[in-house]
Design a protein around this motif. Structure first.
Motif, PDB file in Angstrom:
ATOM      1  N   ALA A 116       1.169  -1.258  -0.500  1.00 34.20           N
ATOM      2  CA  ALA A 116      -0.090   0.382   0.561  1.00 34.20           C
ATOM      3  C   ALA A 116       0.771   1.086  -0.169  1.00 34.20           C
ATOM      4  CB  ALA A 116      -0.317   0.224   1.364  1.00 34.20           C
ATOM      5  N   HIS A 117       0.327   2.695  -0.303  1.00 36.08           N
ATOM      6  CA  HIS A 117       0.941   4.051  -0.333  1.00 36.08           C
ATOM      7  C   HIS A 117       0.160   4.730   0.535  1.00 36.08           C
ATOM      8  CE1 HIS A 117       3.405   2.179  -3.631  1.00 36.08           C
ATOM      9  NE2 HIS A 117       4.309   2.911  -3.547  1.00 36.08           N
ATOM     10  N   PHE A 118       0.592   5.941   1.376  1.00 36.45           N
ATOM     11  CA  PHE A 118      -0.343   6.399   1.750  1.00 36.45           C
ATOM     12  C   PHE A 118       0.252   7.715   1.017  1.00 36.45           C
ATOM     13  CE2 PHE A 118      -1.148  10.166   5.151  1.00 36.45           C
ATOM     14  CZ  PHE A 118      -2.406   9.694   5.027  1.00 36.45           C
ATOM     15  N   ILE A 119      -0.900   8.621   0.528  1.00 35.56           N
ATOM     16  CA  ILE A 119      -0.366  10.192  -0.449  1.00 35.56           C
ATOM     17  C   ILE A 119      -1.490  10.840   0.549  1.00 35.56           C
ATOM     18  CG2 ILE A 119      -0.758  10.801  -2.364  1.00 35.56           C
ATOM     19  CD1 ILE A 119      -1.869   8.558  -3.608  1.00 35.56           C
ATOM     20  N   ALA A 120       0.126  11.657   1.413  1.00 35.83           N
ATOM     21  CA  ALA A 120      -0.295  12.657   2.670  1.00 35.83           C
ATOM     22  C   ALA A 120      -0.634  14.055   1.009  1.00 35.83           C
ATOM     23  CB  ALA A 120       1.431  12.859   3.285  1.00 35.83           C
ATOM     24  N   PHE A 121      -1.827  14.618   1.789  1.00 31.20           N
ATOM     25  CA  PHE A 121      -2.004  15.739   1.579  1.00 31.20           C
ATOM     26  C   PHE A 121      -2.102  17.088   2.628  1.00 31.20           C
ATOM     27  CE2 PHE A 121      -6.221  13.775   1.003  1.00 31.20           C
ATOM     28  CZ  PHE A 121      -6.524  13.718   1.715  1.00 31.20           C
ATOM     29  N   ASP A 122      -2.297  16.632   3.753  1.00 31.54           N
ATOM     30  CA  ASP A 122      -2.686  18.065   4.759  1.00 31.54           C
ATOM     31  C   ASP A 122      -1.536  17.080   6.335  1.00 31.54           C
ATOM     32  OD1 ASP A 122      -3.111  20.454   5.713  1.00 31.54           O
ATOM     33  OD2 ASP A 122      -5.592  20.480   4.772  1.00 31.54           O
ATOM     34  N   LEU A 123      -1.874  18.086   7.189  1.00 27.02           N
ATOM     35  CA  LEU A 123      -0.714  18.569   7.711  1.00 27.02           C
ATOM     36  C   LEU A 123      -1.738  18.623   9.168  1.00 27.02           C
ATOM     37  CD1 LEU A 123       1.934  17.019   9.001  1.00 27.02           C
ATOM     38  CD2 LEU A 123       3.198  18.693   9.026  1.00 27.02           C
ATOM     39  N   LEU A 124      -2.196  17.960   9.984  1.00 26.14           N
ATOM     40  CA  LEU A 124      -2.636  17.978  11.523  1.00 26.14           C
ATOM     41  C   LEU A 124      -2.164  18.129  12.860  1.00 26.14           C
ATOM     42  CD1 LEU A 124      -4.739  16.690   9.633  1.00 26.14           C
ATOM     43  CD2 LEU A 124      -5.995  16.302  11.117  1.00 26.14           C
ATOM     44  N   GLU A 125      -0.709  17.513  12.662  1.00 24.15           N
ATOM     45  CA  GLU A 125       0.402  18.167  13.675  1.00 24.15           C
ATOM     46  C   GLU A 125       1.348  17.659  13.368  1.00 24.15           C
ATOM     47  OE1 GLU A 125      -1.257  15.611  17.630  1.00 24.15           O
ATOM     48  OE2 GLU A 125       0.420  14.975  17.760  1.00 24.15           O
ATOM     49  N   LEU A 126       2.588  18.076  14.195  1.00 25.24           N
ATOM     50  CA  LEU A 126       3.784  18.223  13.276  1.00 25.24           C
ATOM     51  C   LEU A 126       5.259  18.582  14.991  1.00 25.24           C
ATOM     52  CD1 LEU A 126       6.203  17.417  11.712  1.00 25.24           C
ATOM     53  CD2 LEU A 126       6.399  20.140  11.357  1.00 25.24           C
ATOM     54  N   GLY A 127       5.820  17.173  15.220  1.00 28.54           N
ATOM     55  CA  GLY A 127       5.938  17.148  16.960  1.00 28.54           C
ATOM     56  C   GLY A 127       5.467  18.031  17.934  1.00 28.54           C
ATOM     57  N   ALA A 128       6.876  19.126  18.216  1.00 28.10           N
ATOM     58  CA  ALA A 128       5.952  19.520  20.000  1.00 28.10           C
ATOM     59  C   ALA A 128       5.525  20.772  19.357  1.00 28.10           C
ATOM     60  CB  ALA A 128       7.338  20.628  20.034  1.00 28.10           C
ATOM     61  N   GLU A 129       5.061  21.409  18.353  1.00 28.64           N
ATOM     62  CA  GLU A 129       3.504  22.324  18.165  1.00 28.64           C
ATOM     63  C   GLU A 129       2.294  21.438  18.971  1.00 28.64           C
ATOM     64  OE1 GLU A 129       3.415  25.145  14.872  1.00 28.64           O
ATOM     65  OE2 GLU A 129       2.646  23.920  14.113  1.00 28.64           O
ATOM     66  N   SER A 130       1.625  22.301  18.801  1.00 25.87           N
ATOM     67  CA  SER A 130       0.796  21.544  19.613  1.00 25.87           C
ATOM     68  C   SER A 130      -0.717  21.300  18.483  1.00 25.87           C
ATOM     69  CB  SER A 130      -0.244  22.557  20.067  1.00 25.87           C
ATOM     70  OG  SER A 130      -1.050  23.972  19.879  1.00 25.87           O
ATOM     71  N   ALA A 131      -1.222  20.428  18.257  1.00 22.31           N
ATOM     72  CA  ALA A 131      -2.593  20.870  17.046  1.00 22.31           C
ATOM     73  C   ALA A 131      -3.157  21.801  16.540  1.00 22.31           C
ATOM     74  CB  ALA A 131      -2.970  18.854  17.144  1.00 22.31           C
ATOM     75  N   GLY A 132      -3.691  21.872  17.975  1.00 25.05           N
ATOM     76  CA  GLY A 132      -4.261  23.467  17.599  1.00 25.05           C
ATOM     77  C   GLY A 132      -3.581  24.298  16.654  1.00 25.05           C
ATOM     78  N   VAL A 133      -2.674  24.482  17.660  1.00 26.41           N
ATOM     79  CA  VAL A 133      -2.019  25.500  17.106  1.00 26.41           C
ATOM     80  C   VAL A 133      -1.594  25.264  15.395  1.00 26.41           C
ATOM     81  CG1 VAL A 133       0.199  27.084  16.596  1.00 26.41           C
ATOM     82  CG2 VAL A 133      -0.542  26.373  18.431  1.00 26.41           C
ATOM     83  N   THR A 134      -1.493  23.930  14.617  1.00 30.15           N
ATOM     84  CA  THR A 134      -0.561  23.527  13.642  1.00 30.15           C
ATOM     85  C   THR A 134      -2.251  23.601  12.476  1.00 30.15           C
ATOM     86  OG1 THR A 134       0.771  22.008  14.173  1.00 30.15           O
ATOM     87  CG2 THR A 134       0.339  21.810  11.736  1.00 30.15           C
ATOM     88  N   MET A 135      -2.820  22.802  13.318  1.00 28.09           N
ATOM     89  CA  MET A 135      -4.215  22.914  11.890  1.00 28.09           C
ATOM     90  C   MET A 135      -4.771  24.599  11.394  1.00 28.09           C
ATOM     91  SD  MET A 135      -6.176  19.424  13.160  1.00 28.09           S
ATOM     92  CE  MET A 135      -6.990  20.140  15.383  1.00 28.09           C
ATOM     93  N   ASN A 136      -4.610  25.817  12.830  1.00 28.42           N
ATOM     94  CA  ASN A 136      -5.056  27.076  12.407  1.00 28.42           C
ATOM     95  C   ASN A 136      -4.370  27.061  11.443  1.00 28.42           C
ATOM     96  OD1 ASN A 136      -7.287  27.293  14.416  1.00 28.42           O
ATOM     97  ND2 ASN A 136      -6.282  27.249  15.480  1.00 28.42           N
ATOM     98  N   ARG A 137      -3.083  27.297  11.285  1.00 27.49           N
ATOM     99  CA  ARG A 137      -2.313  27.289   9.931  1.00 27.49           C
ATOM    100  C   ARG A 137      -2.877  27.270   8.946  1.00 27.49           C
ATOM    101  NH1 ARG A 137       3.489  27.771  10.798  1.00 27.49           N
ATOM    102  NH2 ARG A 137       4.347  26.728  12.532  1.00 27.49           N
ATOM    103  N   PRO A 138      -2.469  28.166   8.235  1.00 25.44           N
ATOM    104  CA  PRO A 138      -3.011  28.521   7.005  1.00 25.44           C
ATOM    105  C   PRO A 138      -2.744  27.122   6.396  1.00 25.44           C
ATOM    106  CG  PRO A 138      -1.259  30.287   6.887  1.00 25.44           C
ATOM    107  CD  PRO A 138      -1.609  29.983   8.590  1.00 25.44           C
ATOM    108  N   TYR A 139      -3.249  26.862   5.087  1.00 27.51           N
ATOM    109  CA  TYR A 139      -3.257  26.092   4.349  1.00 27.51           C
ATOM    110  C   TYR A 139      -1.356  26.012   3.803  1.00 27.51           C
ATOM    111  CZ  TYR A 139      -2.716  22.263  -0.037  1.00 27.51           C
ATOM    112  OH  TYR A 139      -2.452  21.473  -0.606  1.00 27.51           O
TER     113      TYR A 139
END
Length: 336
Positions: A116-139
């Motif tokens: 299988a392949h996972f084709i990534a198109f968006d990011l909701l959380e990364l590293g130590a940054e809170s998910a709320g901050v990442t998702m609130n970033r513009p696309y």
């Protein structure tokens, strides 16, 4: 969401798209290729990787190869994307379905035979940054971070990065049915300034469409006022094979067909046959067979598998000038 919104906890409802009929054109838009697979969220956690379907189902047992890739990423992240199996250069939806139903050793064997392949198109959380901050970033920022992850870790299969462009004309190429044969079924349109809103229908999608013809083999509802058409094509042995189920037909077409259709006798090839109400469902349609005298033209997307359109098609008009024997043979597809 975890404590203080720092860490996403599955299941998470992904952001979705509403269907539009034409390519949106305006400044500040991004266009992504829409793949014909399983929408999934992938939680890259070293000790507890998780693969979640759009509706929250745990897909991990069927895809141990994807879980291993998530665990081995090297940093914590949550990705939105499409899960696919590619065979002979094209997405194989049947192989994907089969893999999703396997567990344990059978899942491992399937992963080896049909990666299988996972084709990534968006990011909701990364590293130590809170998910709320990442998702609130513009696309545009989330996409830049996603590309950085791929570059920083030199990600290779089963990872893949979804194609994206800001050129609507270039994105329009994905609507060509030729792309449908390899697994791209259209586009998803996002605002470059949009945040990620779980559960919100804030994006737009446009599926590739193509017209085709088939014989009316059976209907639901009265023959004199049919509701749904079951459409067929003959194979090389002369057997009538179901290729599509229509959405409810328009009032005008219902009246036109109602004047022409004739109930079939017991010698109809679908007498006693059982048809499911949709791809992958268990519900059986109550259908009435009709004589194989009439051909309709229909519009369909490019989700085509094993000779059949998976999604309901739109019956557009009768084709009285086309004799049933001139309809393409099963399993000809959208652009054949």
């Amino acid at each position: 969401m975890g404590e203080k919104d720092r860490r996403l906890v599955p299941p998470v409802s992904p952001m979705t798209a509403r269907t539009v009929d034409a390519t949106p054109r305006a400044p500040g838009l991004a266009y992504e290729a829409k793949w014909d697979g399983y929408r999934a969220l992938l939680f890259a956690r070293r000790d507890a990787p998780h693969l979640q379907s759009r509706r929250g189902t745990d897909l991990g047992p069927g895809f141990p190869d994807i879980l291993r890739a998530a665990a081995g990423l090297g940093e914590e992240a949550v990705f939105d994307g499409e899960l696919v199996v590619i065979e002979d250069g094209a997405v194989d939806f049947g192989a994907l379905q089969s893999r999703a139903q396997r567990t344990g050793r059978r899942a491992e064997a399937a992963a080896a035979a049909h990666p299988a392949h996972f084709i990534a198109f968006d990011l909701l959380e990364l590293g130590a940054e809170s998910a709320g901050v990442t998702m609130n970033r513009p696309y545009r920022e989330r996409r830049a971070l996603l590309e950085e992850v791929f570059t920083r870790h030199d990600l290779q299969p089963p990872w893949a990065l979804c194609p994206m462009t800001t050129d609507p004309d270039r994105a329009g190429e994905w609507l060509d049915p030729a792309w449908g044969r390899v697994g791209i079924e259209g586009m998803v349109v996002k605002g470059l300034g949009q945040p990620y809103r779980p559960g919100e229908r804030g994006w737009r999608k446009l599926r590739a469409r193509a017209t085709a013809e088939a014989v009316v083999g059976a209907v639901t509802g009265p023959v004199t006022a049919p509701d749904v058409l079951l459409l067929g094509r003959h194979d090389d042995e002369g057997e009538l094979r179901m290729v599509a189920q229509s959405a409810p037909v328009t009032t005008a077409l219902r009246r036109e067909l109602g004047r022409l259709l004739t109930p079939a006798g017991d010698d109809h090839p679908w007498t006693g046959a059982r048809f499911r109400s949709g791809w992958g469902t268990r519900d059986i349609l109550a259908h009435r067979c009709v004589t194989l005298d009439h051909v309709v033209e229909f519009e369909a997307d490019v989700a085509f598998e094993a000779g059949r359109w998976r999604h309901p098609v739109q019956a557009r008009r009768l084709r009285p000038e086309v004799p049933p024997e001139d309809v393409p043979r099963f399993p000809a597809g959208p652009a054949e």
